[in-house]
Design an enzyme around this catalytic site. Structure first.
Site, PDB file in Angstrom:
ATOM      1  N   HIS A  14     -22.988  -5.795 -36.437  1.00 13.87           N
ATOM      2  CA  HIS A  14     -23.626  -6.702 -37.562  1.00 13.87           C
ATOM      3  C   HIS A  14     -23.792  -5.451 -38.754  1.00 13.87           C
ATOM      4  CE1 HIS A  14     -26.215  -9.905 -39.415  1.00 13.87           C
ATOM      5  NE2 HIS A  14     -25.835  -9.190 -40.537  1.00 13.87           N
ATOM      6  N   HIS A  16     -23.069  -4.940 -42.981  1.00 15.00           N
ATOM      7  CA  HIS A  16     -22.713  -4.890 -44.470  1.00 15.00           C
ATOM      8  C   HIS A  16     -22.166  -3.720 -45.258  1.00 15.00           C
ATOM      9  CE1 HIS A  16     -24.595  -8.872 -44.570  1.00 15.00           C
ATOM     10  NE2 HIS A  16     -25.527  -8.297 -43.497  1.00 15.00           N
ATOM     11  N   ARG A  18     -20.049  -4.291 -48.138  1.00 13.27           N
ATOM     12  CA  ARG A  18     -19.918  -4.509 -49.418  1.00 13.27           C
ATOM     13  C   ARG A  18     -18.588  -4.150 -49.746  1.00 13.27           C
ATOM     14  NH1 ARG A  18     -24.475  -7.206 -48.765  1.00 13.27           N
ATOM     15  NH2 ARG A  18     -26.369  -6.176 -48.930  1.00 13.27           N
ATOM     16  N   ASN A  42     -20.236 -11.655 -46.328  1.00  9.30           N
ATOM     17  CA  ASN A  42     -20.953 -12.270 -47.519  1.00  9.30           C
ATOM     18  C   ASN A  42     -20.543 -11.458 -48.882  1.00  9.30           C
ATOM     19  OD1 ASN A  42     -22.403 -10.170 -46.334  1.00  9.30           O
ATOM     20  ND2 ASN A  42     -24.399 -11.101 -47.041  1.00  9.30           N
ATOM     21  N   ASP A 248     -27.508  -4.414 -39.358  1.00 10.69           N
ATOM     22  CA  ASP A 248     -27.734  -5.236 -40.282  1.00 10.69           C
ATOM     23  C   ASP A 248     -28.029  -4.497 -41.592  1.00 10.69           C
ATOM     24  OD1 ASP A 248     -27.689  -7.454 -42.068  1.00 10.69           O
ATOM     25  OD2 ASP A 248     -29.950  -7.914 -41.400  1.00 10.69           O
ATOM     26  N   HIS A 252     -28.215  -2.112 -51.411  1.00 14.54           N
ATOM     27  CA  HIS A 252     -28.323  -2.916 -52.632  1.00 14.54           C
ATOM     28  C   HIS A 252     -28.829  -2.041 -53.736  1.00 14.54           C
ATOM     29  CE1 HIS A 252     -28.454  -7.235 -50.921  1.00 14.54           C
ATOM     30  NE2 HIS A 252     -29.073  -6.641 -50.207  1.00 14.54           N
TER      31      HIS A 252
HETATM   32  C1  NCD Z   1     -28.365  -9.290 -45.736  1.00 12.12           C
HETATM   33  C2  NCD Z   1     -27.576  -8.745 -47.048  1.00 12.12           C
HETATM   34  O1  NCD Z   1     -28.053  -8.209 -47.818  1.00 12.12           O
HETATM   35  O2  NCD Z   1     -26.207  -9.146 -47.100  1.00 12.12           O
HETATM   36  N1  NCD Z   1     -29.646  -9.141 -46.111  1.00 12.12           N
HETATM   37  C3  NCD Z   1     -30.626  -9.364 -45.157  1.00 12.12           C
HETATM   38  O3  NCD Z   1     -31.714  -9.568 -45.633  1.00 12.12           O
HETATM   39  N2  NCD Z   1     -30.434  -9.071 -43.828  1.00 12.12           N
HETATM   40  C4  NCD Z   1     -27.639 -10.618 -45.378  1.00 12.12           C
HETATM   41  C5  NCD Z   1     -28.113 -10.911 -44.095  1.00 12.12           C
HETATM   42  O4  NCD Z   1     -27.945 -10.528 -43.131  1.00 12.12           O
HETATM   43  O5  NCD Z   1     -29.155 -11.776 -44.169  1.00 12.12           O
HETATM   44 ZN    ZN Z   2     -26.865  -9.272 -42.242  1.00  6.42          ZN
END
Ligand code: NCD
Ligand code: ZN
Length: 350
Positions: A14, A16, A18, A42, A248, A252
Site C-alpha cells: 500500500h 502513495h 503521487r 488516488n 500507506d 503531502h
Molecule cells: C492517503 C493519501 O494521502 O492519499 N491518506 C491517508 O490518510 N492514509 C489516502 C489513504 O490511504 O487513505
Molecule cells: Zn493509502
C-alpha cells in the site's frame, strides 16, 4: 538481543507516490529497500483506465534510481461507473494488479470514489471470476457515524455481506486500524487479508491529540486507542498469514498538512522498514519480521516472494525532517523526521 537480521526483500502492499516532482523525490525511498509496491491510484484526476495506468506505471519506472529493479504494481480506482470489461482487460494484459475502493469522501482524493454500492456489484462479480484482488479503504462515512467507528461500521455493513455474496473474491482491508478490524480479519482469513502501517503500530490517539494537536499524526483511518494499537502489534507480530506490510506512505506538501482544514496522510517511506523492525524488536518477535514484510503479502496476492535479501542492523541514525520536491518552497515533512531511528538497512540498499 538480536542486533542484525537478514530477511527476504520486502514488498509494500500500500503506497502513495503521487506524480511529477513528488514522485521523483519520494519513490527512491521505497525503491531502495522494497522489491514491489502496490501503487495507489488516488491522483487528481484518479487512475481509472488502463491507458492512464500504463502511462503512470511508466512514470513510476522512470522515477527509479539507476540500476533499481523495483517493480510497481498498478491499481484501478473504482467509481460508480467503472466498466468490468476495462478492469478485466487491464488485469489480463498485466497493467492492473488490483482494484481499489475509496468510499466517496473517506480520505485524500476520494471525491470521485464510490457513492452507490449497488453499482459496483458487476465489477466485483467480474473480479471474483478472473481472480483479481479487491483492495478497500474500509471506512463507512456519514454524518451519523463517529470517525473512530468508521472501520467497524464498514465491516458490518459492507465487507461481511460482500464476503458472502462473492465467496471467491480476495479482499484486502487496507491499513487496518482497530481491534475490531483485526479480530474480523482473522475470522475471515484467508478470503480477507489486511495491511498494517508502521504508524498505526506506533501511535495512539493520545500521542496525536493529547499533548497539542499534531497534524503530522493525522491520517485516515484515524489513529485509535492504545488498546487498538496493541491489538495491531499482536496481529503483525503473530506471523498469521492474513497480516502483511503496507506502509500507506503518503507525502503531502507542508502547506496542506498545516492548513485550517488539514489533509490526512503520513509520509513514512524514509523510515518504514526500520520502524517495523523497531516494533518487532520491542515485541521480541524479530523472528516473525520476514513473514510479515516479505512472505504473507505475496501469498495473499498469489505471487512469489522476492529472492533477494536485505540486512538490518541495530545502529542509530537520524531521519531527515523533510524532503524537498520542487525547490525549497515545496517540501514534505517525514514521519519520525528528526528522530533517532534505531535500525538501519546495511545490505541490499539500491
Ligand atoms: C492517503 C493519501 O494521502 O492519499 N491518506 C491517508 O490518510 N492514509 C489516502 C489513504 O490511504 O487513505
Ligand atoms: Zn493509502
Amino acid at each position: 538481543m538480536t542486533d542484525r537480521i537478514t530477511i527476504r526483500k520486502p514488498d509494500d502492499w500500500h503506497l502513495h507516490v503521487r506524480d511529477g516532482a513528488m514522485l521523483k523525490a519520494s519513490l527512491p525511498f521505497t525503491a531502495r529497500h522494497f522489491g514491489r509496491a502496490i501503487i495507489m491510484p488516488n491522483l487528481l484526476p484518479p487512475i481509472v483506465g488502463v491507458k492512464d495506468a500504463a502511462a503512470y506505471r511508466q512514470r513510476v519506472l522512470d522515477a527509479r534510481p539507476e540500476g533499481s529493479t523495483f517493480t510497481p504494481l498498478m491499481t484501478c480506482y473504482l467509481t460508480d461507473h467503472t466498466d468490468p470489461d476495462e478492469v478485466e482487460s487491464g488485469f489480463r494484459n498485466g497493467v492492473f494488479t488490483a482494484v481499489k475502493l475509496y468510499p466517496a469522501n473517506a480520505t485524500t482524493n476520494s471525491t470521485a470514489g464510490v457513492t452507490d454500492y449497488t453499482k459496483i456489484r458487476p465489477v466485483l462479480a467480474r473480479m471474483e471470476k478472473i481472480g483479481m484482488p479487491f483492495l478497500m479503504h474500509g471506512e463507512e462515512v456519514g454524518p451519523e457515524i463517529d470517525v473512530f467507528d468508521r472501520e467497524a461500521v464498514f465491516i458490518e455493513r459492507r465487507l461481511i455481506p460482500w464476503t458472502r455474496d462473492f465467496p471467491g473474491l480476495k479482499f484486502v482491508l487496507e491499513h487496518v486500524s482497530s481491534k475490531i478490524g483485526v479480530d474480523y480479519v482473522r475470522s475471515a482469513a484467508p478470503q480477507v487479508g489486511s495491511t498494517i502501517t508502521p504508524y498505526h503500530l506506533v501511535l495512539n490517539r493520545t500521542d496525536w491529540l493529547g499533548y497539542g494537536l499534531r497534524p503530522y499524526m493525522y491520517c485516515m483511518p484515524v489513529i485509535k486507542t492504545e488498546q487498538d494499537r496493541r491489538a495491531l502489534v499482536e496481529a503483525a507480530t503473530s506471523g498469521d498469514s492474513c497480516f502483511f506490510l503496507g506502509t500507506d506512505s503518503a507525502p503531502h506538501p507542508v502547506a496542506k498538512k498545516l492548513a485550517v482544514v488539514g489533509i490526512p496522510g503520513l509520509f513514512n517511506s524514509p523510515v518504514a522498514i526500520e520502524t517495523y523492525a523497531k516494533v518487532f524488536a520491542a515485541a521480541d518477535a524479530l523472528d516473525k519480521l520476514e513473514t510479515f514484510t516479505s512472505l504473507n503479502g505475496p501469498r495473499h496476492y498469489g505471487l512469489k516472494p522476492n529472492t533477494e535479501t536485505i540486512t538490518l542492523e541495530r545502529s542509530a541514525w537520524t531521519a531527515p525532517e523533510e524532503v524537498l520536491f520542487d525547490g525549497p518552497e515545496e517540501r514534505a515533512f517525514v514521519y519520525r523526521g528528526g528522530e533517532q531511528i534505531e535500525w538501519r538497512v546495511v545490505h541490499g540498499v539500491r
